[in-house]
Design a protein around this motif. Structure first.
Motif, short mmCIF file in Angstrom:
data_model
loop_
_atom_site.label_atom_id
_atom_site.label_comp_id
_atom_site.label_asym_id
_atom_site.label_seq_id
_atom_site.Cartn_x
_atom_site.Cartn_y
_atom_site.Cartn_z
N GLU A 35 6.61 0.38 -1.31
CA GLU A 35 7.33 1.59 -0.91
C GLU A 35 6.45 2.82 -1.06
O GLU A 35 6.44 3.71 -0.18
CB GLU A 35 8.60 1.73 -1.76
N GLN A 36 5.69 2.90 -2.15
CA GLN A 36 4.80 4.04 -2.35
C GLN A 36 3.67 4.05 -1.32
O GLN A 36 3.28 5.11 -0.83
CB GLN A 36 4.22 4.01 -3.77
N LEU A 37 3.15 2.89 -0.97
CA LEU A 37 2.10 2.83 0.04
C LEU A 37 2.63 3.32 1.39
O LEU A 37 1.97 4.10 2.08
CB LEU A 37 1.56 1.41 0.15
N HIS A 38 3.81 2.86 1.77
CA HIS A 38 4.40 3.32 3.03
C HIS A 38 4.66 4.83 3.00
O HIS A 38 4.39 5.54 3.97
CB HIS A 38 5.69 2.56 3.32
N LYS A 39 5.18 5.31 1.88
CA LYS A 39 5.50 6.73 1.76
C LYS A 39 4.25 7.59 1.90
O LYS A 39 4.31 8.72 2.41
CB LYS A 39 6.18 6.98 0.41
N ASN A 40 3.11 7.07 1.45
CA ASN A 40 1.86 7.82 1.49
C ASN A 40 0.98 7.43 2.68
O ASN A 40 -0.19 7.82 2.72
CB ASN A 40 1.10 7.63 0.18
N ASN A 41 1.55 6.65 3.61
CA ASN A 41 0.82 6.24 4.80
C ASN A 41 -0.54 5.65 4.45
O ASN A 41 -1.59 6.01 4.99
CB ASN A 41 0.63 7.44 5.76
N CYS A 42 -0.50 4.72 3.50
CA CYS A 42 -1.72 4.11 2.98
C CYS A 42 -1.61 2.59 3.12
O CYS A 42 -0.60 2.01 2.71
CB CYS A 42 -1.90 4.50 1.51
N PRO A 43 -2.62 1.93 3.68
CA PRO A 43 -2.50 0.48 3.93
C PRO A 43 -2.61 -0.39 2.69
O PRO A 43 -2.09 -1.52 2.68
CB PRO A 43 -3.65 0.19 4.88
N ALA A 44 -3.29 0.10 1.64
CA ALA A 44 -3.54 -0.77 0.48
C ALA A 44 -3.89 0.05 -0.75
O ALA A 44 -4.29 1.22 -0.64
CB ALA A 44 -4.68 -1.75 0.79
N ILE A 45 -3.72 -0.58 -1.91
CA ILE A 45 -4.10 0.05 -3.17
C ILE A 45 -4.96 -0.93 -3.97
O ILE A 45 -4.66 -2.12 -4.05
CB ILE A 45 -2.85 0.48 -3.97
N LEU A 46 -6.04 -0.41 -4.53
CA LEU A 46 -6.94 -1.19 -5.38
C LEU A 46 -6.63 -0.85 -6.83
O LEU A 46 -6.70 0.31 -7.24
CB LEU A 46 -8.39 -0.85 -5.06
#
Length: 409
Positions: A35-46
């Protein structure tokens, strides 16, 4: 958690119930990250922070050591895919998890593991990260990271990636707890309370602070807990100011003894409880009673005040007004979030708002610790109290069974 979801604050530890809860908890936590990735328009988190890895994947591997030696890492994609780079020969820590996982071997480039080859190995590491992102998220150049040493960050930026604040995303993901998470947190709290009960029984003049503190560690490990973040236990004149860690000092009859558990217990959830007693469980002096009454008043006034929908600023403005005598030695915050460890938010005292405050809003499902330290500037004793709570539709509900010294009031 939606406003309509029932929050289970039952307190009985039940291993079968815990095991049945884990699949739902894992799904909830991964969904919160996505949800946070979608909210921040970010494809992935490391992720490198071992607590964030635990939250997203429910895997744990030498968390204290890997917190100092970045040697395992995970990439979570917005579509739910997970790639794990695991420490040498430790793939088994992922057994039993249903994550649709791709497993790889970690490339470590700390000086400890790579020596003078650190920069070259960082290049190998960085090339793999860039390749993975480009193949699984074509045309995307944004990557969230929670913690990354300078060489690694420089490589990714030099190769065209835009790095986003992944720690902020993870803090926001971890803010609201599901009913299943509360089951796990309650199991940790019950283990912590066993340790506190043991400390209470064993407390006597002539033992050292460290002798007493060992009882909490004993019960934590015995009940499947993990570690304790601090050593905050102090006696006598070491209770003022606060933040003395436990020592070989011998406890004296009738003096104050205060502690803050900061305990990461079973399933990786934190139990953060502070209490203050007298050594020998003697009747408190008038001064000890006054200090205790003030600390108790601060905690309970602020618990009664807390409501979902209230802003952090409003809570700080309306919080219990500390007498000038105790203001200099005040605790670092009025309240703070709590989950696997201390978490967002940290609510500043009104006097500290301009220098250290930030706004936000309390939500149903937040778990918090309401804090107090009362000790006069230049005084020789102080009282530390802290209560762990959950916010529900009707307000603030204690999660802690550990009693206060109400006979002192």
């Amino acid at each position: 958690m939606s406003a309509s979801e029932t929050i289970d604050t039952s307190t009985a530890a039940n291993p079968t119930r815990t095991n049945n809860t884990l699949p739902d908890v894992r799904a909830h936590r991964l969904a919160r990250v996505r949800e946070q990735l979608h909210k921040n328009n970010c494809p992935a988190i490391l992720l490198y922070d071992p607590v964030n890895i635990r939250y997203a994947t429910d895997t744990s591997n030498m968390q204290i050591w890997t917190g100092r030696n970045p040697s395992r890492y995970v990439m979570v994609f917005a579509d739910g895919r997970v790639i794990a780079w695991e420490f040498h020969s430790c793939e088994h820590v992922w057994d039993g998890l249903n994550l649709g996982l791709e497993m790889r071997s970690a490339v470590s480039w700390t000086f400890f593991s790579a020596g003078t080859e650190a920069e070259r190995r960082a290049d190998v590491w960085g090339a793999e990260i860039v390749d993975v992102l480009s193949k699984r998220a074509p045309n995307e150049r944004r990557l969230a990271v929670d913690r990354l040493d300078p060489i690694g960050a420089a490589y990714l930026i030099r190769n065209g990636l835009t790095l986003l604040d992944g720690q902020a995303m993870m803090e926001m993901a971890r803010t609201v707890k599901s009913s299943g998470e509360l089951v796990l947190m309650n199991e940790s709290l019950r283990a912590c309370e066993k340790g506190i009960e043991r400390m209470h029984r064993e407390l006597q003049p002539g033992m050292t602070e460290q002798d007493l503190w060992a009882n909490l560690h004993h019960e934590n490990i015995r009940h499947g807990g993990e570690w304790i973040e601090t050593r905050l236990l102090a006696s006598g004149d070491r209770t003022n100011p606060w933040m003395h860690e436990c020592s070989s000092r011998v406890l004296q009859h009738g003096e104050l003894l205060a502690f803050d558990t900061d305990m990461v217990g079973p399933n990786g959830y934190c139990s953060d409880i502070s209490r203050t007693w007298t050594v020998g469980h003697t009747r408190p002096s008038d001064e000890q009673r006054r200090l205790y009454e003030a600390a108790y008043s601060q905690v309970h006034f602020n618990m009664d005040l807390l409501r979902p929908g209230m802003t952090f600023r409003e809570f700080s403005e309306k919080a219990w007004k500390m007498p000038e005598l105790y203001l200099k030695n005040r605790y670092s915050c009025v309240a703070h979030g709590n989950g696997m460890v201390d978490e967002y938010p940290s609510i500043a005292h009104q006097v500290d708002w301009e220098s250290g405050g930030y706004d936000g809003q309390f939500e149903i499902g937040m778990t918090l610790c309401v804090e107090s330290y009362i000790g006069a500037e230049g005084g020789n004793q102080g009282v530390k109290l802290e209560q762990q709570v959950v916010l529900t539709e009707s307000g603030c509900v204690p999660l802690t069974l550990c009693s206060f010294e109400t006979g002192w009031l």
